[in-house]
Scaffold this motif. Structure first.
Motif, PDB file in Angstrom:
ATOM      1  N   LEU A   1       6.192   3.925   0.121  1.00  0.00           N
ATOM      2  CA  LEU A   1       7.036   5.091   0.387  1.00  0.00           C
ATOM      3  C   LEU A   1       8.161   4.713   1.353  1.00  0.00           C
ATOM      4  CD1 LEU A   1       7.555   8.149   0.097  1.00  0.00           C
ATOM      5  CD2 LEU A   1       6.003   8.495   2.030  1.00  0.00           C
ATOM      6  N   TYR A   2       7.843   3.912   2.335  1.00  0.00           N
ATOM      7  CA  TYR A   2       8.816   3.474   3.336  1.00  0.00           C
ATOM      8  C   TYR A   2       9.967   2.711   2.682  1.00  0.00           C
ATOM      9  CZ  TYR A   2      10.468   1.148   7.628  1.00  0.00           C
ATOM     10  OH  TYR A   2      11.216   0.685   8.674  1.00  0.00           O
ATOM     11  N   ARG A   3       9.648   1.743   1.819  1.00  0.00           N
ATOM     12  CA  ARG A   3      10.686   0.935   1.184  1.00  0.00           C
ATOM     13  C   ARG A   3      11.467   1.736   0.136  1.00  0.00           C
ATOM     14  NH1 ARG A   3      13.505  -1.301   2.242  1.00  0.00           N
ATOM     15  NH2 ARG A   3      13.911  -2.888   0.666  1.00  0.00           N
ATOM     16  N   SER A   4      10.748   2.538  -0.672  1.00  0.00           N
ATOM     17  CA  SER A   4      11.434   3.286  -1.730  1.00  0.00           C
ATOM     18  C   SER A   4      12.334   4.368  -1.148  1.00  0.00           C
ATOM     19  CB  SER A   4      10.415   3.908  -2.693  1.00  0.00           C
ATOM     20  OG  SER A   4       9.518   4.765  -1.993  1.00  0.00           O
ATOM     21  N   ALA A   5      12.016   4.867   0.065  1.00  0.00           N
ATOM     22  CA  ALA A   5      12.906   5.839   0.712  1.00  0.00           C
ATOM     23  C   ALA A   5      14.225   5.184   1.075  1.00  0.00           C
ATOM     24  CB  ALA A   5      12.233   6.423   1.954  1.00  0.00           C
TER      25      ALA A   5
ATOM     26  N   HIS B   1       0.855  -1.189   0.000  1.00  0.00           N
ATOM     27  CA  HIS B   1       0.000   0.000   0.000  1.00  0.00           C
ATOM     28  C   HIS B   1       0.887   1.233   0.000  1.00  0.00           C
ATOM     29  CE1 HIS B   1       0.602   1.012   4.292  1.00  0.00           C
ATOM     30  NE2 HIS B   1       0.709  -0.283   4.450  1.00  0.00           N
ATOM     31  N   PRO B   2       0.359   2.437  -0.322  1.00  0.00           N
ATOM     32  CA  PRO B   2       1.213   3.615  -0.543  1.00  0.00           C
ATOM     33  C   PRO B   2       2.168   3.923   0.600  1.00  0.00           C
ATOM     34  CG  PRO B   2      -1.006   4.057  -1.309  1.00  0.00           C
ATOM     35  CD  PRO B   2      -1.059   2.723  -0.626  1.00  0.00           C
TER      36      PRO B   2
ATOM     37  N   GLY C   1      -1.455   8.937  -2.289  1.00  0.00           N
ATOM     38  CA  GLY C   1      -1.974   9.252  -0.959  1.00  0.00           C
ATOM     39  C   GLY C   1      -1.166   8.708   0.188  1.00  0.00           C
ATOM     40  N   ALA C   2       0.100   8.365  -0.016  1.00  0.00           N
ATOM     41  CA  ALA C   2       0.914   7.838   1.079  1.00  0.00           C
ATOM     42  C   ALA C   2       1.105   8.892   2.158  1.00  0.00           C
ATOM     43  CB  ALA C   2       2.275   7.382   0.546  1.00  0.00           C
ATOM     44  N   ASP C   3       1.035   8.462   3.410  1.00  0.00           N
ATOM     45  CA  ASP C   3       1.310   9.349   4.538  1.00  0.00           C
ATOM     46  C   ASP C   3       2.819   9.501   4.660  1.00  0.00           C
ATOM     47  OD1 ASP C   3       1.475  10.783   6.848  1.00  0.00           O
ATOM     48  OD2 ASP C   3       0.598   9.245   8.144  1.00  0.00           O
ATOM     49  N   VAL C   4       3.301  10.739   4.489  1.00  0.00           N
ATOM     50  CA  VAL C   4       4.742  10.960   4.493  1.00  0.00           C
ATOM     51  C   VAL C   4       5.362  10.629   5.853  1.00  0.00           C
ATOM     52  CG1 VAL C   4       4.658  13.385   5.178  1.00  0.00           C
ATOM     53  CG2 VAL C   4       6.508  12.592   3.694  1.00  0.00           C
ATOM     54  N   ASN C   5       4.535  10.609   6.897  1.00  0.00           N
ATOM     55  CA  ASN C   5       5.006  10.248   8.241  1.00  0.00           C
ATOM     56  C   ASN C   5       4.509   8.858   8.647  1.00  0.00           C
ATOM     57  OD1 ASN C   5       6.376  12.763   8.905  1.00  0.00           O
ATOM     58  ND2 ASN C   5       4.345  13.691   8.937  1.00  0.00           N
TER      59      ASN C   5
END
Length: 760
Positions: A593-597, A588-589, A612-616
């Motif tokens: 985002l967590y893995r791609s960071a 999920h987004p 819609g990923a939560d940046v935090n």
């Protein structure tokens, strides 16, 4: 003509006829009152219109006068001339409308009241007299005694005459009623029709007149936009020069010390000096002196013709004068006369003496046509004394960096409308924009787009590096993935602003064109076997088997051109420990985002945020780590900047109480420490072991990070002590952080070597 009253009913003189007569009379009285009021209002409007036209003509004359005053500026002169001519045409048409209104409305309605309504009243009075006479005759006829035949005959004859007169008057009255009713319609309608025709011609004429300026107005608007940009750029330059000059010691006039034999205006030296008159009174006067064309001249006012003191500098000499009571005096001696001058200070005195001596030498050298002119040597010395090369180099570096942003695929055209040569950018999206689209982006709010100018704003190295990681092509593959499936047409550079605004809102706010994600659960990520445990213990009970990439996740290959396994291999180049392959296609987004960071994959990070990923987002399975902490683990400076620009909390801690600044300090990532401190990280925050970043840096013997943390702390304490009058930041603090930022962005290997060897 519509018949208001019937003539047959008139002859009957029935109660119904009388009632209708009364209604008509009241209606005519009301009409007369309203028409008189309307005529007065029309008269007031005409007078105000004439005054308006007169004052407008005065305004147009003022525009012409202003245009003549601006004759040196072609743009201003042409604009004022064209506009004043068009206004004059419109005012002439408006004057014609006023005259038409006077003739067709005021005069016609006024004549209707004075003539037609008055005639109606006269006929009504005749009708009322006839009615009274008939009533009296009827009464006398009824009272005539039967036995008196002569009285009966007189009464009968009187009744006959009265009835005949009444019926004639009544018929005339009915006719006048019908006539005035018909004329009321025709006159009022004709007046209104004339007024509407005049108004329509006025506005049509005005529209046609100003439509002729359509192309000129568009051209003028473009020039105005360029003027605004140039003005902002000039204002920035002036503010920088103003700040630089204010930092200098203004107790001396340094400009007077600048001797330039090769000045473009031919003036090698100039400034104020006192000159003693050669008359008997020996008075002193302050004059503006200059050395030009091998002559020493002065003038009192700028418009005055310069007075020559020394005709040829080769025939004079200069020396200090100590015999006079005044200080800072020197003499310029020529064969014909001696001129005594006084400077404001000893420094200026020496400067003028040197300037005259250098000018004498230059005059001799020019006369001999020596190729090795002293002017060239003096000019080289002056240029080296200015020491301005560093600022030029710095500016060239900034221009080179911005050229690198423009070299990213797709960045030479506006991301949203395709206009070439965009000068604006959205730093959280990583795209370049034209000035129109940038204004629309700014109206969306900073939570959607943060707009900066590529030419007017200053750019930190982290931002430039971030802009180079993304670009218009990458972002459009995400936000315009389904553009072929939707009937909405993408705007082009010449599209109206409304079309561009609708497109941009649909693209970034409503996200109508992104590729829809398949339904996924909120599965939490598990730490792979090679990942470092930040708490110092390894969770061996949670194991995740290797997964192969699934073909149903089209977003990753479309954006990055890499499979998830390739992304894992990319991350392995930064780590000594090999991790298990992971399938990123079903995440999920937030997890994506967590893995791609951690993998420093910017297109996938942008894709996750678009969905819609939560940046935090918090990964509870890995000690409540966040995408920002993952980027810190990979020492990804640009990835951290990308997350921060998109709203990441720089102080959000994991389950061990450690925020991004703690992790960057533990890992010795000096560049990230510098970045987080600039973004407001709390250097006093303590983890579960009650250690703040400064303590951790001291324990790790990392001198660079200790220096950064202590300088940041000291700078904040100094500002707090200064209170409301404190400055925005110490220059030394800013210089140090600027140097570390440039090193972290451009030469990170230097910081890595320092972190690896604390003793170096």
């Amino acid at each position: 003509m519509t018949v208001k009253l019937d003539f047959e009913e008139c002859l009957k003189d029935s109660p119904r006829f009388r009632a209708e007569i009364e209604v008509v009379q009241n209606d005519v009285c009301e009409l007369e009152t309203r028409l008189e009021k309307l005529v007065k209002q029309c008269q007031a409007m005409l007078e105000a219109g004439r005054v308006y036209c007169q004052t407008s003509k005065s305004f147009v004359n003022g525009l012409r006068d202003l245009g003549q005053h601006c004759s040196g500026d072609k743009t201003m002169e042409e604009c004022l001339d064209k506009f004043s001519k068009k206004l004059s045409i419109v005012l002439e048409a408006q004057g014609e409308v006023i005259e038409t209104t006077q003739k067709s409305v005021k005069t016609k309605l006024q004549n209707f009241v004075k003539e037609d309504v008055r005639r109606f009243k006269d006929v009504r009075r005749g009708f009322e007299r006839g009615s009274e006479c008939l009533e009296g005759a009827l009464v006398r006829n009824a009272q005539a005694p039967r036995g008196k035949q002569h009285e009966v005959e007189e009464a009968s004859n009187a009744l006959l005459n009265a009835r005949k007169t009444f019926r004639s008057e009544a018929l005339d009255y009915v006719l006048e009623i019908n006539v005035i009713e018909a004329k009321k319609k025709t006159d009022i309608l004709m007046a209104m029709l004339s007024l509407m025709e005049a108004q329509a011609q006025l506005f049509q004429h005005g529209h046609q007149s100003f439509s002729e300026l359509e192309e000129y107005r568009q051209k003028l608007n473009e020039e105005h936009t360029q003027f605004v940009l140039n003005s902002a750029r000039e204002k920035r330059d002036m503010e920088q020069r103003h700040a630089a000059i204010k930092k200098k010691d203004v107790s001396y006039d340094d400009s007077i010390m600048d001797f330039n034999a090769d000045a473009a205006n031919g003036i090698a030296m100039e400034g104020y000096l006192y000159k003693r008159a050669s008359n008997a009174f020996k008075t002193w006067s302050r004059r503006w002196f200059s050395i030009q064309k091998n002559q020493l001249v002065y003038q009192k006012k700028f418009k005055d013709q310069p007075t020559v003191v020394v005709e040829d500098l080769r025939l004079c000499t200069v020396k200090p004068s100590s015999e006079n009571e005044r200080r800072f005096c020197f003499e310029v001696v020529s064969p014909s006369k001696c001129c005594l001058l006084q400077a404001d200070s000893e420094r200026q005195q020496q400067a003028w003496i040197s300037a005259v001596q250098n000018s004498i030498a230059s005059a001799f050298q020019e006369h001999r046509e020596d190729p090795h002119s002293p002017r060239q040597r003096l000019s080289s010395v002056s240029a080296s004394s200015l020491g301005g090369g560093g600022g030029v180099d710095q500016e060239n570096k900034g221009c080179k960096a911005l050229e690198e942003v423009g070299a990213i695929p797709g960045n030479k055209q506006c991301c949203d409308c395709g206009e070439p040569g965009p000068d604006w950018a959205s730093i959280n999206l990583g795209i370049t924009l034209c000035i129109t689209c940038s204004g629309i982006h700014r109206s969306l709010g900073v939570h959607f787009s943060k707009v900066r100018s590529l030419t007017l704003d200053s750019w930190e190295p982290e931002l430039i590096k971030l802009m180079c990681e993304l670009g218009n092509t990458v972002i459009n593959r995400i936000y315009e993935a389904r553009i072929d499936e939707i009937t909405i047409k993408k705007p082009h550079p010449s599209s109206p602003r409304g079309d561009k605004e609708s497109w941009i809102r649909s693209k970034y706010v409503e996200k109508k064109f992104i590729q829809k994600l398949p339904g996924t659960g909120n599965t939490l990520l598990r730490r792979s076997s090679g990942k470092r445990n930040r708490a110092g213990t390894q969770d061996r009970t949670i194991q995740r088997p290797p997964l192969k990439p699934k073909p149903n996740r089209a977003t990753l290959p479309r954006v990055t051109g890499l499979s998830p396994s390739d992304l894992v291999q990319k991350n392995n180049t930064h780590k000594d420990v090999e991790e298990d392959e992971e399938d990123l296609s079903g995440l999920h987004p937030g997890a994506l985002l967590y893995r791609s960071a951690a993998l420093q994959n910017f297109p996938v990070m942008a894709d996750a945020l678009a969905h819609g990923a939560d940046v935090n987002w918090v990964n509870v399975a890995e000690e409540s780590s966040t995408p920002l902490i993952q980027a810190v683990s990979a020492n990804a400076l640009a990835a951290c900047e990308f997350l921060l620009q998109n709203g990441a909390n720089v102080n959000q801690a994991d389950s061990n109480g450690r925020g991004p600044l703690h992790h960057a300090t533990i890992l010795g990532h000096t560049g990230l420490v510098c970045l987080f401190l600039k973004r407001g990280a709390d250097y006093n925050a303590r983890d579960k072991n009650q250690k703040d970043p400064i303590t951790i840096a001291v324990d790790n013997a990392n001198a660079d990070i200790v220096t950064l943390l202590r300088i940041a702390k000291m700078n904040k304490e100094m500002r707090e002590m200064d209170g409301a009058f404190g400055q925005s930041g110490d220059e030394t603090y800013q210089d140090i952080f600027r140097d570390f930022s440039h090193m972290a962005s451009n030469n990170p290997e230097k910081l890595n070597r320092r972190s690896a060897d604390p003793k170096s």
